[in-house]
Design a protein around this motif. Structure first.
Motif, PDB file in Angstrom:
ATOM      1  N   ARG A   7       0.832  -1.208   0.000  1.00  0.00           N
ATOM      2  CA  ARG A   7       0.000   0.000   0.000  1.00  0.00           C
ATOM      3  C   ARG A   7       0.867   1.259   0.000  1.00  0.00           C
ATOM      4  N   VAL A   8       1.966   1.232   0.725  1.00  0.00           N
ATOM      5  CA  VAL A   8       2.870   2.388   0.746  1.00  0.00           C
ATOM      6  C   VAL A   8       3.462   2.615  -0.638  1.00  0.00           C
ATOM      7  N   ALA A   9       3.901   1.534  -1.277  1.00  0.00           N
ATOM      8  CA  ALA A   9       4.524   1.638  -2.604  1.00  0.00           C
ATOM      9  C   ALA A   9       3.579   2.236  -3.641  1.00  0.00           C
ATOM     10  N   ALA A  10       2.279   2.038  -3.442  1.00  0.00           N
ATOM     11  CA  ALA A  10       1.288   2.541  -4.394  1.00  0.00           C
ATOM     12  C   ALA A  10       0.872   3.985  -4.103  1.00  0.00           C
ATOM     13  N   ALA A  11       1.321   4.533  -2.984  1.00  0.00           N
ATOM     14  CA  ALA A  11       0.930   5.898  -2.604  1.00  0.00           C
ATOM     15  C   ALA A  11       1.627   6.938  -3.471  1.00  0.00           C
ATOM     16  N   ASP A  12       0.994   8.101  -3.629  1.00  0.00           N
ATOM     17  CA  ASP A  12       1.575   9.162  -4.458  1.00  0.00           C
ATOM     18  C   ASP A  12       2.931   9.621  -3.931  1.00  0.00           C
ATOM     19  N   PHE A  13       3.040   9.758  -2.603  1.00  0.00           N
ATOM     20  CA  PHE A  13       4.291  10.297  -2.058  1.00  0.00           C
ATOM     21  C   PHE A  13       5.436   9.280  -2.092  1.00  0.00           C
ATOM     22  N   ALA A  14       5.158   8.039  -2.521  1.00  0.00           N
ATOM     23  CA  ALA A  14       6.228   7.040  -2.649  1.00  0.00           C
ATOM     24  C   ALA A  14       7.195   7.403  -3.763  1.00  0.00           C
ATOM     25  N   LYS A  15       6.772   8.259  -4.686  1.00  0.00           N
ATOM     26  CA  LYS A  15       7.634   8.683  -5.787  1.00  0.00           C
ATOM     27  C   LYS A  15       8.596   9.782  -5.367  1.00  0.00           C
ATOM     28  N   MET A  16       8.372  10.353  -4.184  1.00  0.00           N
ATOM     29  CA  MET A  16       9.196  11.464  -3.716  1.00  0.00           C
ATOM     30  C   MET A  16      10.508  10.960  -3.112  1.00  0.00           C
ATOM     31  N   ARG A  17      11.525  11.820  -3.149  1.00  0.00           N
ATOM     32  CA  ARG A  17      12.775  11.524  -2.466  1.00  0.00           C
ATOM     33  C   ARG A  17      12.531  11.468  -0.970  1.00  0.00           C
ATOM     34  N   MET A  18      13.189  10.538  -0.306  1.00  0.00           N
ATOM     35  CA  MET A  18      12.980  10.365   1.130  1.00  0.00           C
ATOM     36  C   MET A  18      13.219  11.658   1.899  1.00  0.00           C
ATOM     37  N   ARG A  19      14.251  12.385   1.516  1.00  0.00           N
ATOM     38  CA  ARG A  19      14.613  13.605   2.236  1.00  0.00           C
ATOM     39  C   ARG A  19      13.645  14.753   1.983  1.00  0.00           C
ATOM     40  N   GLN A  20      12.799  14.606   0.977  1.00  0.00           N
ATOM     41  CA  GLN A  20      11.834  15.670   0.667  1.00  0.00           C
ATOM     42  C   GLN A  20      10.455  15.413   1.269  1.00  0.00           C
ATOM     43  N   ILE A  21      10.244  14.226   1.807  1.00  0.00           N
ATOM     44  CA  ILE A  21       8.945  13.886   2.396  1.00  0.00           C
ATOM     45  C   ILE A  21       8.803  14.570   3.746  1.00  0.00           C
ATOM     46  N   GLU A  22       7.698  15.273   3.929  1.00  0.00           N
ATOM     47  CA  GLU A  22       7.455  16.015   5.157  1.00  0.00           C
ATOM     48  C   GLU A  22       6.263  15.429   5.899  1.00  0.00           C
ATOM     49  N   THR A  23       6.085  15.893   7.131  1.00  0.00           N
ATOM     50  CA  THR A  23       5.002  15.383   7.975  1.00  0.00           C
ATOM     51  C   THR A  23       3.644  15.536   7.295  1.00  0.00           C
TER      52      THR A  23
END
Length: 366
Positions: free
Chosen positions: A106-122
């Motif tokens: 489910r996480v892999a299918a989420a939109d924010f999964a395409k983002m760089r780890m360091r760019q993901i915010e709360t």
């Protein structure tokens, strides 16, 4: 899953095969082509290993990147690495692993999964969890939040994100409201009266031992020895091991654990405390009753007893016997004893069962 290799090919490197004439050939699965390598086994193996190395470079994986020092990942790229690290450290039980796979998918299918780890915010995580809770329920969303926390915690330890920058930490835990009706002792006896013989035994074992459904189904007569019932809890992968005194007795039940175990014996030869007593389809007397069978038998007896639920809840299930057991033990012997017999490591976990909706740990009678 690919077809299992023939015995004659199993000792060979991946993608290398030999035919009935002793001729070796290499198969490139990606290009769907193959090339003959002659009859010299040593040379064929060496050539295949070189080819496999070239294929690995041609088709790099996230794990290979990590081994080579890559540290800038999208969340989707990090997930398979996280899973490798997590599995190696925790050695999860089969059910735990299956649940984790489902959450990671489910996480892999989420939109924010395409983002760089360091760019993901709360805010990205909070938005995902809010939508997840609406689609899957608050209980599953709490599990998802826990898994996301661990995913980013591992990223911290591996230098993928800065320490202290876990974007999940500041999110709220989804509010969880038990949707299943609690089971009272009066309802337990009403259901027990209408259950079949082995279901009665299973219900009594669940009530006096406080153990989970799957552990009840797996209990063997050999597990009761020297006056103690030995339970290696399946949910922990067998790590939580309880040695429960057979003399433990709930006054409101009127039977000790030892007496309930003895009551499971009959004229049928079986290794299991809960066993079939007659032939049904492919099962025969003495066979183990499936864990799902316990739930089904309980539900049938519950429906015959006309025990339902309020409009916004589901009827009590077999699992609710564990909650009832905890409440009875807490009332008679105290919170610490209830926590011990359920095998919980924390009082917080035991408290979830109390709301009204390596070595062996010995639990002795008071």
């Amino acid at each position: 899953m690919g077809r299992q290799r023939l015995a004659k090919n199993r000792a060979l490197p991946p993608n290398l095969y030999v035919n009935s004439a002793g001729y070796y050939y290499y198969r490139d699965a990606g290009k769907k082509t193959q090339k003959g390598l002659g009859k010299d086994r040593a040379k064929a193996i060496q050539a295949a290993r070189q080819a496999n190395a070239a294929v690995a470079v041609r088709e790099p994986s996230s794990l290979v990147d990590w081994v080579l020092g890559k540290s800038d990942y999208t969340l989707a790229e990090w997930l398979p690495i996280y899973r490798e690290l997590w599995e190696e450290k925790t050695q999860p039980a089969a059910n735990t692993l299956q649940g984790a796979k489902s959450l990671l998918k489910r996480v892999a299918a989420a939109d924010f999964a395409k983002m760089r780890m360091r760019q993901i915010e709360t805010a990205h995580v909070a938005t995902f969890l809010e939508a997840f809770a609406k689609s899957s329920g608050a209980g599953t969303a709490r599990n998802m939040r826990s898994k996301l926390t661990d995913i980013f915690r591992w990223a911290e330890t591996q230098g993928v994100i800065e320490v202290g920058k876990n974007p999940v930490s500041a999110t709220f835990n989804p509010n969880y409201r038990v949707a299943r009706e609690r089971l009272s002792l009066e309802q337990f006896w009403a259901i027990h009266a209408l259950a079949n013989t082995w279901a009665k035994n299973a219900m009594m074992l669940a009530l006096v031992t406080g153990q989970r459904r799957d552990d009840i189904a797996s209990m063997r007569f050999a597990d009761f020895k020297d006056g103690y019932l030995h339970v290696a809890q399946g949910k922990s992968g067998g790590e939580t091991k309880l040695q429960i005194d057979g003399a433990i007795k709930l006054s409101k039940v009127g039977l000790s654990i030892g007496e309930v175990v003895a009551g499971c014996r009959d004229l049928i030869v079986s290794r299991y405390l809960v066993h079939h007593t007659e032939r049904v389809s492919t099962t025969k007397p003495g066979d183990k009753v499936r864990a799902a069978g316990l739930s089904e038998a309980f539900a049938k007896a519950r429906d015959r007893a006309e025990i339902g639920s309020s409009s916004d809840r589901t009827p009590p299930s077999f699992h609710e016997i564990r909650s009832l057991s905890e409440r009875l033990y807490r009332e008679e012997f105290g919170a610490d004893f209830a926590q011990a017999i359920l095998g919980h490591k924390s009082a917080q976990m035991t408290a979830k069962y109390d709301d009204l909706r390596g070595g062996w740990k010995t639990v002795k009678a008071k």
